[in-house]
Motif scaffolding. Sequence first.
Motif, PDB file in Angstrom:
ATOM      1  N   VAL A 109      40.846  41.147  43.850  1.00  0.00           N
ATOM      2  CA  VAL A 109      40.478  42.287  44.696  1.00  0.00           C
ATOM      3  C   VAL A 109      39.922  43.378  43.795  1.00  0.00           C
ATOM      4  N   ALA A 110      38.696  43.830  44.069  1.00  0.00           N
ATOM      5  CA  ALA A 110      38.050  44.844  43.243  1.00  0.00           C
ATOM      6  C   ALA A 110      37.453  45.936  44.111  1.00  0.00           C
ATOM      7  N   GLY A 115      27.978  49.692  43.103  1.00  0.00           N
ATOM      8  CA  GLY A 115      27.834  48.383  42.484  1.00  0.00           C
ATOM      9  C   GLY A 115      28.571  48.187  41.186  1.00  0.00           C
ATOM     10  N   VAL A 116      29.314  49.194  40.735  1.00  0.00           N
ATOM     11  CA  VAL A 116      30.066  49.106  39.474  1.00  0.00           C
ATOM     12  C   VAL A 116      31.555  49.061  39.790  1.00  0.00           C
ATOM     13  N   THR A 117      32.260  48.094  39.229  1.00  0.00           N
ATOM     14  CA  THR A 117      33.693  47.987  39.477  1.00  0.00           C
ATOM     15  C   THR A 117      34.431  49.132  38.794  1.00  0.00           C
ATOM     16  N   VAL A 118      35.255  49.844  39.567  1.00  0.00           N
ATOM     17  CA  VAL A 118      36.032  50.959  39.011  1.00  0.00           C
ATOM     18  C   VAL A 118      37.525  50.657  38.990  1.00  0.00           C
ATOM     19  N   ALA A 119      37.966  49.645  39.735  1.00  0.00           N
ATOM     20  CA  ALA A 119      39.378  49.255  39.737  1.00  0.00           C
ATOM     21  C   ALA A 119      39.472  47.836  40.266  1.00  0.00           C
ATOM     22  N   GLY A 120      40.503  47.121  39.820  1.00  0.00           N
ATOM     23  CA  GLY A 120      40.645  45.756  40.305  1.00  0.00           C
ATOM     24  C   GLY A 120      41.960  45.135  39.906  1.00  0.00           C
ATOM     25  N   ALA A 121      42.306  44.071  40.618  1.00  0.00           N
ATOM     26  CA  ALA A 121      43.526  43.321  40.332  1.00  0.00           C
ATOM     27  C   ALA A 121      43.267  41.838  40.545  1.00  0.00           C
ATOM     28  N   VAL A 122      43.866  41.033  39.685  1.00  0.00           N
ATOM     29  CA  VAL A 122      43.856  39.580  39.813  1.00  0.00           C
ATOM     30  C   VAL A 122      45.314  39.140  39.768  1.00  0.00           C
ATOM     31  N   VAL A 123      45.771  38.479  40.821  1.00  0.00           N
ATOM     32  CA  VAL A 123      47.170  38.076  40.919  1.00  0.00           C
ATOM     33  C   VAL A 123      47.246  36.558  41.020  1.00  0.00           C
ATOM     34  N   ARG A 129      52.080  36.560  38.135  1.00  0.00           N
ATOM     35  CA  ARG A 129      51.533  37.492  37.150  1.00  0.00           C
ATOM     36  C   ARG A 129      50.471  38.382  37.787  1.00  0.00           C
ATOM     37  N   VAL A 130      50.484  39.658  37.389  1.00  0.00           N
ATOM     38  CA  VAL A 130      49.564  40.649  37.950  1.00  0.00           C
ATOM     39  C   VAL A 130      48.721  41.243  36.821  1.00  0.00           C
ATOM     40  N   TRP A 131      47.441  40.997  36.868  1.00  0.00           N
ATOM     41  CA  TRP A 131      46.480  41.581  35.951  1.00  0.00           C
ATOM     42  C   TRP A 131      45.773  42.718  36.679  1.00  0.00           C
ATOM     43  N   SER A 132      45.568  43.862  36.033  1.00  0.00           N
ATOM     44  CA  SER A 132      44.863  44.947  36.717  1.00  0.00           C
ATOM     45  C   SER A 132      44.206  45.879  35.712  1.00  0.00           C
ATOM     46  N   ALA A 133      43.273  46.687  36.233  1.00  0.00           N
ATOM     47  CA  ALA A 133      42.575  47.656  35.383  1.00  0.00           C
ATOM     48  C   ALA A 133      41.978  48.737  36.250  1.00  0.00           C
ATOM     49  N   ALA A 134      41.786  49.905  35.650  1.00  0.00           N
ATOM     50  CA  ALA A 134      40.976  50.979  36.220  1.00  0.00           C
ATOM     51  C   ALA A 134      40.021  51.436  35.139  1.00  0.00           C
ATOM     52  N   ASP A 217      33.569  36.472  42.287  1.00  0.00           N
ATOM     53  CA  ASP A 217      34.142  35.690  41.192  1.00  0.00           C
ATOM     54  C   ASP A 217      34.485  36.573  39.992  1.00  0.00           C
ATOM     55  N   TRP A 218      33.638  37.588  39.722  1.00  0.00           N
ATOM     56  CA  TRP A 218      33.780  38.353  38.475  1.00  0.00           C
ATOM     57  C   TRP A 218      34.127  39.829  38.668  1.00  0.00           C
ATOM     58  N   ALA A 219      34.110  40.331  39.901  1.00  0.00           N
ATOM     59  CA  ALA A 219      34.214  41.775  40.116  1.00  0.00           C
ATOM     60  C   ALA A 219      35.459  42.380  39.482  1.00  0.00           C
ATOM     61  N   ALA A 220      36.627  41.797  39.708  1.00  0.00           N
ATOM     62  CA  ALA A 220      37.873  42.337  39.151  1.00  0.00           C
ATOM     63  C   ALA A 220      38.083  41.880  37.713  1.00  0.00           C
ATOM     64  N   GLY A 221      37.891  40.598  37.443  1.00  0.00           N
ATOM     65  CA  GLY A 221      38.179  40.065  36.114  1.00  0.00           C
ATOM     66  C   GLY A 221      37.311  40.651  35.025  1.00  0.00           C
ATOM     67  N   SER A 222      36.057  40.954  35.336  1.00  0.00           N
ATOM     68  CA  SER A 222      35.170  41.516  34.312  1.00  0.00           C
ATOM     69  C   SER A 222      35.644  42.890  33.861  1.00  0.00           C
ATOM     70  N   LEU A 223      36.163  43.689  34.799  1.00  0.00           N
ATOM     71  CA  LEU A 223      36.676  45.003  34.412  1.00  0.00           C
ATOM     72  C   LEU A 223      37.927  44.866  33.559  1.00  0.00           C
ATOM     73  N   ILE A 224      38.794  43.929  33.897  1.00  0.00           N
ATOM     74  CA  ILE A 224      40.006  43.704  33.113  1.00  0.00           C
ATOM     75  C   ILE A 224      39.638  43.325  31.681  1.00  0.00           C
ATOM     76  N   ALA A 225      38.669  42.425  31.523  1.00  0.00           N
ATOM     77  CA  ALA A 225      38.219  42.048  30.177  1.00  0.00           C
ATOM     78  C   ALA A 225      37.608  43.240  29.447  1.00  0.00           C
ATOM     79  N   GLU A 226      36.757  43.993  30.139  1.00  0.00           N
ATOM     80  CA  GLU A 226      36.087  45.128  29.504  1.00  0.00           C
ATOM     81  C   GLU A 226      37.076  46.199  29.071  1.00  0.00           C
ATOM     82  N   GLU A 227      38.027  46.506  29.936  1.00  0.00           N
ATOM     83  CA  GLU A 227      38.995  47.547  29.610  1.00  0.00           C
ATOM     84  C   GLU A 227      39.962  47.109  28.511  1.00  0.00           C
ATOM     85  N   ALA A 228      40.029  45.805  28.268  1.00  0.00           N
ATOM     86  CA  ALA A 228      40.840  45.299  27.155  1.00  0.00           C
ATOM     87  C   ALA A 228      40.051  45.237  25.853  1.00  0.00           C
TER      88      ALA A 228
END
Length: 274
Positions: A109-110, A115-123, A129-134, A217-228
């Motif tokens: 969920v993102a 068009g730019v992801t600002v927050a998201g979660a992958v569960v 397990r809960v992955w998330s980012a802002a 497919d990538w909306a939430a996960g890409s932000l999590i990777a980028e913020e890491a």
Amino acid sequence: MVHLRDSLRQVAVRVATEAAELVETTRRSAVRHVETKSSATDPVTAGDRAAERLIRERLARLRPGDPVLGEEEGADGADGADGAVRWVVDPIDGTVNYLYGLPWYSVSVAAQVDGVTVAGAVVEPASGRVWSAARGAGATLDDAPLRVSAARELALTLVATGFAYRQERRAQQTEVLARLLTRVRDIRRTGSAALDLCLVGAGWVDAYFEVGLSPWDWAAGSLIAEEAGAVVHLPGTGDLGNAVFASAPGVADPLKRLLRDAGLRNVTCDPDPR
């Protein structure tokens, strides 16, 4: 804006967690009702449809008026005015794994603005397990901060990827993979693009690439990777054409060169039809 992003992250986590609980508790019955989309190997289960309905219902209550783009039901209206929030959701990313009982599937969920992801979660339903980012606030796994790997040698780089459902694109991907495999440590394929991007963020793999993905497919996960700390390129934004790419910074440039030389830009880039 910071407060809004934190709020959207909380909503994403809450909604994705609820959907993951539904996905897991109903798996046995949901996989009895399977249809196909782009090909006979591209399934959609009753669990996919039920989870997306739940996500849409929860978002309508928590964020009334926000449009939603989902894998199973498409867009429910216009993208919204400039600066408005749009949700991009994948009720089950990794449906084939879900169908077979393999634990590598997720709910994604993102929240996007312009068009730019600002927050998201992958569960992950199977593990919880809960992955998330802002954006600008970092990424976490179960509230623990994430950081990409310190990989610096291409020959020791563990790379994740995925494959299309359509045979003609798989043949092209195989050609790229054959040239890649002798130059890196090894290849991993989980079957969930969202989780592959999270794995990059956690340093559990060093990089990930794939062509032909859809935004959910990538909306939430890409932000999590980028913020890491990952170097991230999304379709149409970098020098890899329409590939999604995420990598530890220390190997990003040589890996991109290798993928270009291997012909990644020549792989058919249109998403598999729904």
